[in-house]
Design a protein around this motif. Sequence first.
Motif, PDB file in Angstrom:
ATOM      1  N   LEU A  90      68.623 -22.415  16.280  1.00  7.25           N
ATOM      2  CA  LEU A  90      69.010 -21.984  17.709  1.00  7.25           C
ATOM      3  C   LEU A  90      70.600 -21.799  17.721  1.00  7.25           C
ATOM      4  O   LEU A  90      70.983 -22.697  17.225  1.00  7.25           O
ATOM      5  N   ASP A  91      71.081 -21.080  18.213  1.00  5.93           N
ATOM      6  CA  ASP A  91      72.574 -20.687  18.560  1.00  5.93           C
ATOM      7  C   ASP A  91      72.961 -19.686  19.541  1.00  5.93           C
ATOM      8  O   ASP A  91      72.200 -18.788  19.527  1.00  5.93           O
ATOM      9  N   GLY A  92      74.081 -19.738  20.175  1.00 10.08           N
ATOM     10  CA  GLY A  92      74.602 -18.704  21.115  1.00 10.08           C
ATOM     11  C   GLY A  92      73.707 -18.499  22.198  1.00 10.08           C
ATOM     12  O   GLY A  92      73.502 -19.485  23.221  1.00 10.08           O
ATOM     13  N   THR A  93      73.040 -17.510  22.615  1.00  9.14           N
ATOM     14  CA  THR A  93      72.078 -17.330  23.695  1.00  9.14           C
ATOM     15  C   THR A  93      70.771 -17.591  23.623  1.00  9.14           C
ATOM     16  O   THR A  93      70.204 -17.350  22.385  1.00  9.14           O
ATOM     17  N   VAL A  94      70.206 -18.561  24.599  1.00 11.26           N
ATOM     18  CA  VAL A  94      68.747 -18.869  24.388  1.00 11.26           C
ATOM     19  C   VAL A  94      68.119 -18.062  25.562  1.00 11.26           C
ATOM     20  O   VAL A  94      68.459 -18.051  26.749  1.00 11.26           O
ATOM     21  N   THR A  95      67.028 -17.210  24.937  1.00  7.56           N
ATOM     22  CA  THR A  95      66.243 -16.473  25.781  1.00  7.56           C
ATOM     23  C   THR A  95      64.585 -16.741  25.428  1.00  7.56           C
ATOM     24  O   THR A  95      64.471 -17.553  24.461  1.00  7.56           O
ATOM     25  N   LEU A  96      63.675 -16.383  26.220  1.00  7.47           N
ATOM     26  CA  LEU A  96      62.345 -16.028  25.666  1.00  7.47           C
ATOM     27  C   LEU A  96      61.994 -15.854  24.077  1.00  7.47           C
ATOM     28  O   LEU A  96      61.582 -16.601  23.605  1.00  7.47           O
ATOM     29  N   GLU A  97      62.698 -14.800  23.978  1.00  8.96           N
ATOM     30  CA  GLU A  97      62.395 -14.341  22.808  1.00  8.96           C
ATOM     31  C   GLU A  97      62.936 -15.300  21.417  1.00  8.96           C
ATOM     32  O   GLU A  97      62.343 -15.498  20.376  1.00  8.96           O
ATOM     33  N   SER A  98      64.115 -15.674  21.652  1.00  5.09           N
ATOM     34  CA  SER A  98      64.756 -16.620  20.831  1.00  5.09           C
ATOM     35  C   SER A  98      63.975 -17.842  20.510  1.00  5.09           C
ATOM     36  O   SER A  98      63.994 -18.496  19.465  1.00  5.09           O
ATOM     37  N   LEU A  99      63.554 -18.214  21.649  1.00  2.00           N
ATOM     38  CA  LEU A  99      62.782 -19.657  21.732  1.00  2.00           C
ATOM     39  C   LEU A  99      61.311 -19.311  21.025  1.00  2.00           C
ATOM     40  O   LEU A  99      60.988 -20.243  20.089  1.00  2.00           O
TER      41      LEU A  99
END
Length: 157
Positions: A90-99
Amino acid sequence: MKLTDIRDNEGASKSRIRVGRGIGSGKGKTGGRGVKGQKARAGVAVKGFEGGQMPLYRRLPKRGFHNLFARELNEVNLGRIQQAVEAGKLDGTVTLESLVAAGVISKAARDGVKILGVGELKAKLAFEVAGASKSAVEAIEKAGGTVKILAAAASQA
């Protein structure tokens, strides 16, 4: 040993009982249903019927209610997010999709993600989530990050 020698252990499988195939089978004529009455007929299931006595589900008091508009949120602690950051997922923006992509939450993503404040966050991240606890928001802002609560998720609350 050959392929033709392979078979189940003795008694591992039983052949099914052929019902209604003559009196000599022991399960002929009435086919194990007894005789007469509603339950001897096909397609009858009298669930909860207690012979005219008030059924249990009607004797007991009713409690509470089920909210049709309740949101099912995935809850993620800050400590788990920090682990993913340290692992380089993870880095930058954390969204549902990135999680989901990072494996922090399962693919059975519900109505969104709520961030909870258990654990410590050291990384500067921007969160776009359905919700966050007060302690989580404080910890994220203390680490230099930002939290954006998504409007579509917030309007259902």
